[in-house]
Design a protein around this motif. Structure first.
Motif, PDB file in Angstrom:
ATOM      1  N   SER A   1       0.806  -1.216   0.000  1.00 28.76           N
ATOM      2  CA  SER A   1       0.000   0.000   0.000  1.00 28.76           C
ATOM      3  C   SER A   1       0.834   1.259   0.000  1.00 28.76           C
ATOM      4  CB  SER A   1      -0.935  -0.004   1.218  1.00 28.76           C
ATOM      5  OG  SER A   1      -0.166  -0.007   2.406  1.00 28.76           O
ATOM      6  N   SER A   2       2.045   1.196   0.496  1.00 31.08           N
ATOM      7  CA  SER A   2       2.876   2.394   0.559  1.00 31.08           C
ATOM      8  C   SER A   2       4.327   1.975   0.737  1.00 31.08           C
ATOM      9  CB  SER A   2       2.449   3.284   1.740  1.00 31.08           C
ATOM     10  OG  SER A   2       3.328   4.374   1.873  1.00 31.08           O
ATOM     11  N   SER A   3       5.216   2.763   0.157  1.00 31.20           N
ATOM     12  CA  SER A   3       6.641   2.500   0.335  1.00 31.20           C
ATOM     13  C   SER A   3       7.213   3.315   1.473  1.00 31.20           C
ATOM     14  CB  SER A   3       7.394   2.833  -0.968  1.00 31.20           C
ATOM     15  OG  SER A   3       7.209   4.207  -1.300  1.00 31.20           O
ATOM     16  N   ARG A   4       6.385   4.168   2.073  1.00 28.71           N
ATOM     17  CA  ARG A   4       6.851   4.991   3.184  1.00 28.71           C
ATOM     18  C   ARG A   4       6.879   4.173   4.466  1.00 28.71           C
ATOM     19  NH1 ARG A   4       2.629   9.731   3.003  1.00 28.71           N
ATOM     20  NH2 ARG A   4       1.308   7.884   2.760  1.00 28.71           N
ATOM     21  N   PRO A   5       7.754   4.560   5.435  1.00 25.05           N
ATOM     22  CA  PRO A   5       7.782   3.846   6.713  1.00 25.05           C
ATOM     23  C   PRO A   5       6.422   3.917   7.399  1.00 25.05           C
ATOM     24  CG  PRO A   5       9.698   5.270   6.486  1.00 25.05           C
ATOM     25  CD  PRO A   5       8.774   5.612   5.356  1.00 25.05           C
ATOM     26  N   LEU A   6       6.039   2.822   8.020  1.00 23.81           N
ATOM     27  CA  LEU A   6       4.770   2.756   8.709  1.00 23.81           C
ATOM     28  C   LEU A   6       4.845   3.554  10.009  1.00 23.81           C
ATOM     29  CD1 LEU A   6       1.945   1.436   9.024  1.00 23.81           C
ATOM     30  CD2 LEU A   6       3.099  -0.421  10.232  1.00 23.81           C
ATOM     31  N   VAL A   7       3.866   4.425  10.236  1.00 29.50           N
ATOM     32  CA  VAL A   7       3.789   5.210  11.460  1.00 29.50           C
ATOM     33  C   VAL A   7       2.409   4.998  12.071  1.00 29.50           C
ATOM     34  CG1 VAL A   7       3.847   7.497  12.489  1.00 29.50           C
ATOM     35  CG2 VAL A   7       5.408   6.950  10.620  1.00 29.50           C
ATOM     36  N   LEU A   8       2.377   4.508  13.300  1.00 28.43           N
ATOM     37  CA  LEU A   8       1.127   4.355  14.035  1.00 28.43           C
ATOM     38  C   LEU A   8       1.059   5.445  15.089  1.00 28.43           C
ATOM     39  CD1 LEU A   8       1.113   0.481  14.605  1.00 28.43           C
ATOM     40  CD2 LEU A   8       0.196   1.778  12.674  1.00 28.43           C
TER      41      LEU A   8
ATOM     42  N   HIS B   1       9.239  -2.420  32.992  1.00 27.37           N
ATOM     43  CA  HIS B   1       8.428  -1.282  32.539  1.00 27.37           C
ATOM     44  C   HIS B   1       9.162  -0.485  31.474  1.00 27.37           C
ATOM     45  CE1 HIS B   1       6.516   2.716  32.662  1.00 27.37           C
ATOM     46  NE2 HIS B   1       5.434   2.075  33.052  1.00 27.37           N
ATOM     47  N   SER B   2      10.430  -0.196  31.710  1.00 26.08           N
ATOM     48  CA  SER B   2      11.212   0.566  30.733  1.00 26.08           C
ATOM     49  C   SER B   2      11.339  -0.206  29.418  1.00 26.08           C
ATOM     50  CB  SER B   2      12.597   0.861  31.313  1.00 26.08           C
ATOM     51  OG  SER B   2      13.426   1.509  30.369  1.00 26.08           O
ATOM     52  N   HIS B   3      11.574  -1.509  29.529  1.00 20.55           N
ATOM     53  CA  HIS B   3      11.741  -2.322  28.329  1.00 20.55           C
ATOM     54  C   HIS B   3      10.468  -2.341  27.492  1.00 20.55           C
ATOM     55  CE1 HIS B   3      13.309  -5.586  25.831  1.00 20.55           C
ATOM     56  NE2 HIS B   3      12.090  -6.098  25.908  1.00 20.55           N
ATOM     57  N   PHE B   4       9.320  -2.510  28.131  1.00 27.38           N
ATOM     58  CA  PHE B   4       8.088  -2.638  27.364  1.00 27.38           C
ATOM     59  C   PHE B   4       7.588  -1.300  26.859  1.00 27.38           C
ATOM     60  CE2 PHE B   4       7.833  -6.565  30.054  1.00 27.38           C
ATOM     61  CZ  PHE B   4       8.277  -7.381  29.021  1.00 27.38           C
ATOM     62  N   HIS B   5       7.983  -0.224  27.508  1.00 25.05           N
ATOM     63  CA  HIS B   5       7.711   1.083  26.911  1.00 25.05           C
ATOM     64  C   HIS B   5       8.490   1.219  25.606  1.00 25.05           C
ATOM     65  CE1 HIS B   5       7.877   5.449  26.246  1.00 25.05           C
ATOM     66  NE2 HIS B   5       6.675   5.433  26.788  1.00 25.05           N
ATOM     67  N   ALA B   6       9.738   0.756  25.609  1.00 26.95           N
ATOM     68  CA  ALA B   6      10.532   0.781  24.380  1.00 26.95           C
ATOM     69  C   ALA B   6       9.925  -0.131  23.317  1.00 26.95           C
ATOM     70  CB  ALA B   6      11.970   0.360  24.684  1.00 26.95           C
ATOM     71  N   VAL B   7       9.314  -1.236  23.736  1.00 27.81           N
ATOM     72  CA  VAL B   7       8.660  -2.126  22.776  1.00 27.81           C
ATOM     73  C   VAL B   7       7.495  -1.418  22.093  1.00 27.81           C
ATOM     74  CG1 VAL B   7       7.164  -4.163  22.620  1.00 27.81           C
ATOM     75  CG2 VAL B   7       9.360  -4.305  23.807  1.00 27.81           C
ATOM     76  N   LEU B   8       6.694  -0.676  22.862  1.00 22.49           N
ATOM     77  CA  LEU B   8       5.595   0.069  22.252  1.00 22.49           C
ATOM     78  C   LEU B   8       6.133   1.089  21.249  1.00 22.49           C
ATOM     79  CD1 LEU B   8       3.014   0.780  25.103  1.00 22.49           C
ATOM     80  CD2 LEU B   8       3.131  -1.136  23.509  1.00 22.49           C
ATOM     81  N   GLU B   9       7.240   1.713  21.580  1.00 19.94           N
ATOM     82  CA  GLU B   9       7.854   2.657  20.643  1.00 19.94           C
ATOM     83  C   GLU B   9       8.298   1.944  19.373  1.00 19.94           C
ATOM     84  OE1 GLU B   9      10.672   5.583  21.903  1.00 19.94           O
ATOM     85  OE2 GLU B   9      10.166   5.256  24.005  1.00 19.94           O
ATOM     86  N   LEU B  10       8.842   0.739  19.528  1.00 23.63           N
ATOM     87  CA  LEU B  10       9.288  -0.007  18.369  1.00 23.63           C
ATOM     88  C   LEU B  10       8.114  -0.355  17.458  1.00 23.63           C
ATOM     89  CD1 LEU B  10      11.389  -1.686  16.768  1.00 23.63           C
ATOM     90  CD2 LEU B  10      10.897  -3.579  18.322  1.00 23.63           C
ATOM     91  N   ILE B  11       7.015  -0.823  18.059  1.00 25.20           N
ATOM     92  CA  ILE B  11       5.844  -1.173  17.253  1.00 25.20           C
ATOM     93  C   ILE B  11       5.263   0.054  16.569  1.00 25.20           C
ATOM     94  CG2 ILE B  11       3.535  -2.187  17.304  1.00 25.20           C
ATOM     95  CD1 ILE B  11       5.846  -4.150  17.832  1.00 25.20           C
ATOM     96  N   CYS B  12       5.256   1.174  17.270  1.00 26.86           N
ATOM     97  CA  CYS B  12       4.692   2.416  16.725  1.00 26.86           C
ATOM     98  C   CYS B  12       5.815   3.369  16.329  1.00 26.86           C
ATOM     99  CB  CYS B  12       3.768   3.072  17.739  1.00 26.86           C
ATOM    100  SG  CYS B  12       2.374   2.054  18.199  1.00 26.86           S
ATOM    101  N   GLU B  13       6.833   2.856  15.723  1.00 34.24           N
ATOM    102  CA  GLU B  13       8.032   3.621  15.410  1.00 34.24           C
ATOM    103  C   GLU B  13       7.712   4.859  14.592  1.00 34.24           C
ATOM    104  OE1 GLU B  13      12.496   2.823  13.578  1.00 34.24           O
ATOM    105  OE2 GLU B  13      10.882   1.383  13.257  1.00 34.24           O
ATOM    106  N   GLY B  14       8.248   5.990  15.024  1.00 31.04           N
ATOM    107  CA  GLY B  14       8.155   7.186  14.206  1.00 31.04           C
ATOM    108  C   GLY B  14       7.266   8.280  14.746  1.00 31.04           C
ATOM    109  N   TRP B  15       6.347   7.906  15.713  1.00 34.59           N
ATOM    110  CA  TRP B  15       5.412   8.968  16.093  1.00 34.59           C
ATOM    111  C   TRP B  15       5.749   9.636  17.410  1.00 34.59           C
ATOM    112  CZ3 TRP B  15       2.691   9.310  20.579  1.00 34.59           C
ATOM    113  CH2 TRP B  15       2.588   8.158  21.355  1.00 34.59           C
ATOM    114  N   ILE B  16       6.427   8.954  18.339  1.00 38.20           N
ATOM    115  CA  ILE B  16       6.563   9.478  19.688  1.00 38.20           C
ATOM    116  C   ILE B  16       7.743  10.441  19.798  1.00 38.20           C
ATOM    117  CG2 ILE B  16       8.045   7.633  20.602  1.00 38.20           C
ATOM    118  CD1 ILE B  16       6.266   7.748  23.129  1.00 38.20           C
ATOM    119  N   SER B  17       7.546  11.536  20.501  1.00 36.62           N
ATOM    120  CA  SER B  17       8.599  12.534  20.669  1.00 36.62           C
ATOM    121  C   SER B  17       9.285  12.339  22.010  1.00 36.62           C
ATOM    122  CB  SER B  17       7.993  13.938  20.625  1.00 36.62           C
ATOM    123  OG  SER B  17       7.203  14.192  21.789  1.00 36.62           O
ATOM    124  N   GLY B  18      10.422  13.008  22.179  1.00 33.04           N
ATOM    125  CA  GLY B  18      11.155  12.906  23.430  1.00 33.04           C
ATOM    126  C   GLY B  18      10.347  13.393  24.608  1.00 33.04           C
TER     127      GLY B  18
END
Length: 289
Positions: free
Chosen positions: A5-12, A266-283
């Motif tokens: 559907s798209s060649s762009r990186p997926l962002v959730l 907790h820290s690890h699984f927060h990073a996992v959510l970031e990995l799954i939704c890569e691209g949207w979360i800011s610092g």
């Protein structure tokens, strides 16, 4: 959303493609960890374990044994641990559920959908999970594979620890009590026979194995030096801490202090959510999670 559907990186994006529910569950886990930390701190302030010193080995060895040991509410503390791990597990399963239902797609077996926490070398389990989401995009599928860390047959240990703790919580309390690793602060009035304690080569030896019951009379630690302890007049106090077994099935017991374990998960699984939704979360958003 399929791979073509798209060649762009997926962002959730939270609140758009996915709901905030996984992050809500992580925040609930965080609140439970903070509550458990406070309960343990307050308990140690109000109910320290008291030790009394006994001189042995012709005065060269000073052993501190338990003289008074209040019974902490380990079952209550275990309940907070259970609520924290179940909330983290729910956060992961929620993001898996939502990812499998993007843009009207659905897993083949919805009741078999979960975040993949797999055993080392169990490629068949991954293949079964993977085949259950045939319409998931290749990129998103690769992110779940990376999060599960099924690389060269090695599964993600944090996921396995979380699953083990979650399963234990369904059936029984999971905590044991042990002295803090530093042995506490010695405040005893010790007669050193005229020797200056700072000039003596005094050594401390822990005597109580992690996870061993602390009962009245149980030796906890000892001091040894080349001079002679003349007398000891007062007792000392130590803080105690709940530890948890993080060994997986078939492995030797491996006890670790529960609060660092929970914060690490907790820290690890927060990073996992970031990995799954890569691209949207800011610092800034990351710091508020």
């Amino acid at each position: 959303m399929d791979a073509s559907s798209s060649s762009r990186p997926l962002v959730l994006r939270r609140g758009h493609e996915v709901t905030p529910w996984p992050w809500v569950k992580l925040r609930l886990a965080r609140a439970e960890i903070e509550a458990l930390t406070s309960l343990i701190d307050v308990w140690n302030l109000e109910h320290p374990t008291k030790l009394s010193g006994v001189i042995e080995d012709e005065g060269r060895r000073l052993v501190f044994a338990v003289s008074e040991t209040p019974c902490p509410p380990l079952m209550q503390w275990s309940a907070h641990l259970g609520m924290a791990v179940s909330s983290m597990r729910a956060a992961l399963d929620s993001i898996a559920w939502q990812a499998a239902h993007l843009n009207g797609t659905a897993p083949l077996k919805p009741k078999r959908l979960y975040f993949p926490a797999l055993d080392s070398g169990d490629t068949r389990a991954w293949e079964e999970w993977d085949s259950n989401v045939p319409n998931m995009s290749d990129e998103l599928r690769a992110r779940f594979h990376a999060a599960a860390n099924i690389v060269n047959g090695i599964a993600n240990p944090a996921l396995k620890v979380l699953s083990e703790l979650n399963n234990i919580d369904k059936h029984r309390s999971s905590l044991v009590l042990t002295p803090l690793s530093d042995g506490g602060s010695l405040r005893a009035n010790v007669d050193l026979g005229g020797q200056r304690s700072e000039s003596a080569s005094m050594q401390i030896h822990p005597l109580l194995a992690l996870g061993s019951p602390m009962e009245v009379g149980t030796p906890v630690f000892a001091f040894e030096w080349e001079h002679v302890f003349e007398s000891v007049e007062t007792s000392t106090e130590i803080e105690t801490a709940p530890w948890v077994n993080i060994a997986l099935d078939g492995e030797p017991e491996s006890l670790a202090p529960v609060i660092p374990v929970l914060w690490g998960l907790h820290s690890h699984f927060h990073a996992v959510l970031e990995l799954i939704c890569e691209g949207w979360i800011s610092g800034d958003q990351r710091e508020n999670e």
